[in-house]
Design a protein around this motif. Sequence first.
Motif, PDB file in Angstrom:
ATOM      1  N   THR A 109       0.827  -1.207   0.000  1.00 16.84           N
ATOM      2  CA  THR A 109       0.000   0.000   0.000  1.00 16.84           C
ATOM      3  C   THR A 109       0.860   1.255   0.000  1.00 16.84           C
ATOM      4  O   THR A 109       0.610   2.197  -0.758  1.00 16.84           O
ATOM      5  N   ILE A 110       1.867   1.249   0.861  1.00 17.99           N
ATOM      6  CA  ILE A 110       2.769   2.405   0.933  1.00 17.99           C
ATOM      7  C   ILE A 110       3.512   2.586  -0.385  1.00 17.99           C
ATOM      8  O   ILE A 110       3.624   3.711  -0.907  1.00 17.99           O
ATOM      9  N   GLU A 111       3.994   1.492  -0.960  1.00 19.39           N
ATOM     10  CA  GLU A 111       4.718   1.569  -2.234  1.00 19.39           C
ATOM     11  C   GLU A 111       3.823   2.112  -3.342  1.00 19.39           C
ATOM     12  O   GLU A 111       4.249   2.967  -4.135  1.00 19.39           O
ATOM     13  N   GLU A 112       2.579   1.636  -3.396  1.00 17.60           N
ATOM     14  CA  GLU A 112       1.662   2.100  -4.442  1.00 17.60           C
ATOM     15  C   GLU A 112       1.366   3.586  -4.292  1.00 17.60           C
ATOM     16  O   GLU A 112       1.258   4.318  -5.288  1.00 17.60           O
ATOM     17  N   ALA A 113       1.231   4.063  -3.044  1.00 12.78           N
ATOM     18  CA  ALA A 113       0.972   5.488  -2.821  1.00 12.78           C
ATOM     19  C   ALA A 113       2.137   6.332  -3.330  1.00 12.78           C
ATOM     20  O   ALA A 113       1.936   7.392  -3.956  1.00 12.78           O
ATOM     21  N   TYR A 114       3.350   5.862  -3.094  1.00 21.57           N
ATOM     22  CA  TYR A 114       4.520   6.607  -3.569  1.00 21.57           C
ATOM     23  C   TYR A 114       4.621   6.566  -5.091  1.00 21.57           C
ATOM     24  O   TYR A 114       5.088   7.528  -5.715  1.00 21.57           O
ATOM     25  N   GLU A 115       4.194   5.474  -5.705  1.00 23.74           N
ATOM     26  CA  GLU A 115       4.228   5.404  -7.161  1.00 23.74           C
ATOM     27  C   GLU A 115       3.208   6.358  -7.775  1.00 23.74           C
ATOM     28  O   GLU A 115       3.446   6.935  -8.841  1.00 23.74           O
ATOM     29  N   VAL A 116       2.079   6.550  -7.096  1.00 21.88           N
ATOM     30  CA  VAL A 116       1.115   7.557  -7.536  1.00 21.88           C
ATOM     31  C   VAL A 116       1.752   8.946  -7.460  1.00 21.88           C
ATOM     32  O   VAL A 116       1.665   9.744  -8.394  1.00 21.88           O
ATOM     33  N   ALA A 117       2.405   9.230  -6.321  1.00 23.76           N
ATOM     34  CA  ALA A 117       3.044  10.535  -6.141  1.00 23.76           C
ATOM     35  C   ALA A 117       4.113  10.775  -7.204  1.00 23.76           C
ATOM     36  O   ALA A 117       4.217  11.879  -7.754  1.00 23.76           O
ATOM     37  N   GLU A 118       4.882   9.739  -7.515  1.00 27.29           N
ATOM     38  CA  GLU A 118       5.942   9.886  -8.513  1.00 27.29           C
ATOM     39  C   GLU A 118       5.372  10.181  -9.893  1.00 27.29           C
ATOM     40  O   GLU A 118       5.876  11.034 -10.628  1.00 27.29           O
ATOM     41  N   ALA A 119       4.293   9.482 -10.257  1.00 25.14           N
ATOM     42  CA  ALA A 119       3.674   9.713 -11.567  1.00 25.14           C
ATOM     43  C   ALA A 119       3.142  11.136 -11.666  1.00 25.14           C
ATOM     44  O   ALA A 119       3.246  11.783 -12.719  1.00 25.14           O
ATOM     45  N   ILE A 120       2.584  11.642 -10.567  1.00 27.38           N
ATOM     46  CA  ILE A 120       2.071  13.016 -10.569  1.00 27.38           C
ATOM     47  C   ILE A 120       3.212  14.012 -10.700  1.00 27.38           C
ATOM     48  O   ILE A 120       3.134  14.978 -11.473  1.00 27.38           O
ATOM     49  N   GLU A 121       4.289  13.792  -9.943  1.00 27.24           N
ATOM     50  CA  GLU A 121       5.422  14.710 -10.002  1.00 27.24           C
ATOM     51  C   GLU A 121       6.067  14.725 -11.381  1.00 27.24           C
ATOM     52  O   GLU A 121       6.565  15.754 -11.828  1.00 27.24           O
ATOM     53  N   ARG A 122       6.032  13.590 -12.069  1.00 24.10           N
ATOM     54  CA  ARG A 122       6.585  13.516 -13.425  1.00 24.10           C
ATOM     55  C   ARG A 122       5.566  13.980 -14.481  1.00 24.10           C
ATOM     56  O   ARG A 122       5.891  14.042 -15.660  1.00 24.10           O
ATOM     57  N   GLU A 123       4.336  14.266 -14.027  1.00 20.21           N
ATOM     58  CA  GLU A 123       3.232  14.594 -14.924  1.00 20.21           C
ATOM     59  C   GLU A 123       3.046  13.496 -15.972  1.00 20.21           C
ATOM     60  O   GLU A 123       2.732  13.765 -17.146  1.00 20.21           O
ATOM     61  N   ASP A 124       3.221  12.255 -15.516  1.00 16.17           N
ATOM     62  CA  ASP A 124       3.080  11.084 -16.382  1.00 16.17           C
ATOM     63  C   ASP A 124       1.657  10.556 -16.223  1.00 16.17           C
ATOM     64  O   ASP A 124       1.398   9.592 -15.504  1.00 16.17           O
ATOM     65  N   PHE A 125       0.713  11.205 -16.907  1.00 17.46           N
ATOM     66  CA  PHE A 125      -0.694  10.891 -16.707  1.00 17.46           C
ATOM     67  C   PHE A 125      -1.098   9.571 -17.355  1.00 17.46           C
ATOM     68  O   PHE A 125      -2.122   8.989 -16.985  1.00 17.46           O
ATOM     69  N   VAL A 126      -0.298   9.096 -18.304  1.00 12.17           N
ATOM     70  CA  VAL A 126      -0.568   7.781 -18.885  1.00 12.17           C
ATOM     71  C   VAL A 126      -0.426   6.707 -17.810  1.00 12.17           C
ATOM     72  O   VAL A 126      -1.294   5.835 -17.656  1.00 12.17           O
ATOM     73  N   HIS A 127       0.663   6.789 -17.050  1.00 11.54           N
ATOM     74  CA  HIS A 127       0.893   5.795 -16.002  1.00 11.54           C
ATOM     75  C   HIS A 127       0.113   6.105 -14.726  1.00 11.54           C
ATOM     76  O   HIS A 127      -0.132   5.212 -13.918  1.00 11.54           O
ATOM     77  N   LEU A 128      -0.268   7.371 -14.526  1.00 12.05           N
ATOM     78  CA  LEU A 128      -1.009   7.728 -13.318  1.00 12.05           C
ATOM     79  C   LEU A 128      -2.321   6.960 -13.226  1.00 12.05           C
ATOM     80  O   LEU A 128      -2.708   6.492 -12.158  1.00 12.05           O
ATOM     81  N   ARG A 129      -2.996   6.813 -14.350  1.00 13.44           N
ATOM     82  CA  ARG A 129      -4.262   6.054 -14.351  1.00 13.44           C
ATOM     83  C   ARG A 129      -4.023   4.635 -13.841  1.00 13.44           C
ATOM     84  O   ARG A 129      -4.790   4.128 -13.012  1.00 13.44           O
ATOM     85  N   GLU A 130      -2.961   4.009 -14.306  1.00 15.12           N
ATOM     86  CA  GLU A 130      -2.641   2.643 -13.874  1.00 15.12           C
ATOM     87  C   GLU A 130      -2.254   2.610 -12.402  1.00 15.12           C
ATOM     88  O   GLU A 130      -2.688   1.725 -11.645  1.00 15.12           O
ATOM     89  N   GLU A 131      -1.442   3.586 -11.972  1.00 12.47           N
ATOM     90  CA  GLU A 131      -0.988   3.606 -10.583  1.00 12.47           C
ATOM     91  C   GLU A 131      -2.147   3.858  -9.619  1.00 12.47           C
ATOM     92  O   GLU A 131      -2.201   3.295  -8.519  1.00 12.47           O
ATOM     93  N   LEU A 132      -3.092   4.698 -10.017  1.00 11.99           N
ATOM     94  CA  LEU A 132      -4.275   4.928  -9.187  1.00 11.99           C
ATOM     95  C   LEU A 132      -5.102   3.646  -9.066  1.00 11.99           C
ATOM     96  O   LEU A 132      -5.671   3.360  -8.004  1.00 11.99           O
ATOM     97  N   GLY A 133      -5.146   2.871 -10.143  1.00 11.24           N
ATOM     98  CA  GLY A 133      -5.829   1.579 -10.082  1.00 11.24           C
ATOM     99  C   GLY A 133      -5.159   0.641  -9.102  1.00 11.24           C
ATOM    100  O   GLY A 133      -5.829  -0.067  -8.324  1.00 11.24           O
ATOM    101  N   ASP A 134      -3.827   0.618  -9.119  1.00 12.13           N
ATOM    102  CA  ASP A 134      -3.081  -0.231  -8.176  1.00 12.13           C
ATOM    103  C   ASP A 134      -3.364   0.189  -6.735  1.00 12.13           C
ATOM    104  O   ASP A 134      -3.494  -0.666  -5.846  1.00 12.13           O
ATOM    105  N   LEU A 135      -3.464   1.511  -6.509  1.00 12.35           N
ATOM    106  CA  LEU A 135      -3.749   2.003  -5.160  1.00 12.35           C
ATOM    107  C   LEU A 135      -5.185   1.657  -4.753  1.00 12.35           C
ATOM    108  O   LEU A 135      -5.439   1.255  -3.607  1.00 12.35           O
TER     109      LEU A 135
END
Length: 271
Positions: A39-65
Amino acid sequence: MKQHFSVEDLQYLMSRLRDPDSGCPWDLKQTFATIVPSTIEEAYEVAEAIEREDFVHLREELGDLLFQVIFYAQLGREQQHFDFSGIVDTLVRKLVRRHPHVFPSGELYGDNHSVDIDEEQIKANWEATKAAERESKGESGTLGGVAAGLPALTRAAKLQKRAAQVGFDWPAIDGVLEKVEEELRELREAIASGDSAHAREELGDLLFSCVNVARHLKVDPEAALRQCNRKFEQRFGAVEAALGERNLQPSDVTLEELDRLWEAAKSSADS
C-alpha cells in the motif's frame, strides 16, 4: 469480455482471488499487516507519476492504489469488521461533516446553499472539525492522532504544523535557519566527541529543523527529497555513462575523476 468494468466487478474479482477453494494461493495468504508495504509503495508510485506529470501511467498507478483499498475491504468483510460500502459510507459522512460551507444542512442531498466564506475560515473550520473528531476518538492533546507510521519527514512536518496552530512556531524563517546552523554545530561537536549515540540524536535534531525550513517555505519535505533523489540518480547515471564510453566502472577510477565527471554532469544538467 465486458467492454468496461466497474467497481463492482473489481470487488467480485477480489472475492474470487480470496476464494478458499479456487482462489490465488498468494492472495489467500495475505493479511492486513502483510499488504501494508504494498500500500505504501503504491501510494509513492502515484506521487511519482504526478510529479513527473506522467498521466498515462497515473491512471494505472491509481488503479493499483484502489486495489489496495479493495483488498482491505475484502479482508474486513471476511473477518466481519467492515466492507467496501461501509468504507464509502464513513468517508462520505466525514467529508460532508468537514465541509459545512458546502453542506450547511449536514446532508449530502439536502437543501444546501454554499456559504460564502474565505479560504482561511475554511481551513479553520476544517481543523476545528478534525480536532473534534480526534477528541471523540480519545486522541487528546495538540499532537494527538498524528500517525506514528507516517514517513519520518512527513510526520515531523505534521507535528510542527499542529504545534504552530497553537502559536508554537518561529515568527519568520530567519529563526528557523539559525536553528539549523545551531543544530549543525551541535552535530559537529557530537561527532568530534566520538559519541555515536549523541551524534545520532543531533542528526535527528538537524533533520527536524530542516523539515521546519521546508514547512516555512511551504514545501513538502518528502517531495523535495524525492526530487533530490531523482537528480542524484540522473547525474550519477551520466557519470556511469561517461565512464562506460571508456569501458570503465566507477570503482576503476579515483575519487577526483568521479568528482570531475560529477561536476560535468551537473553543468550539463544546469545548462
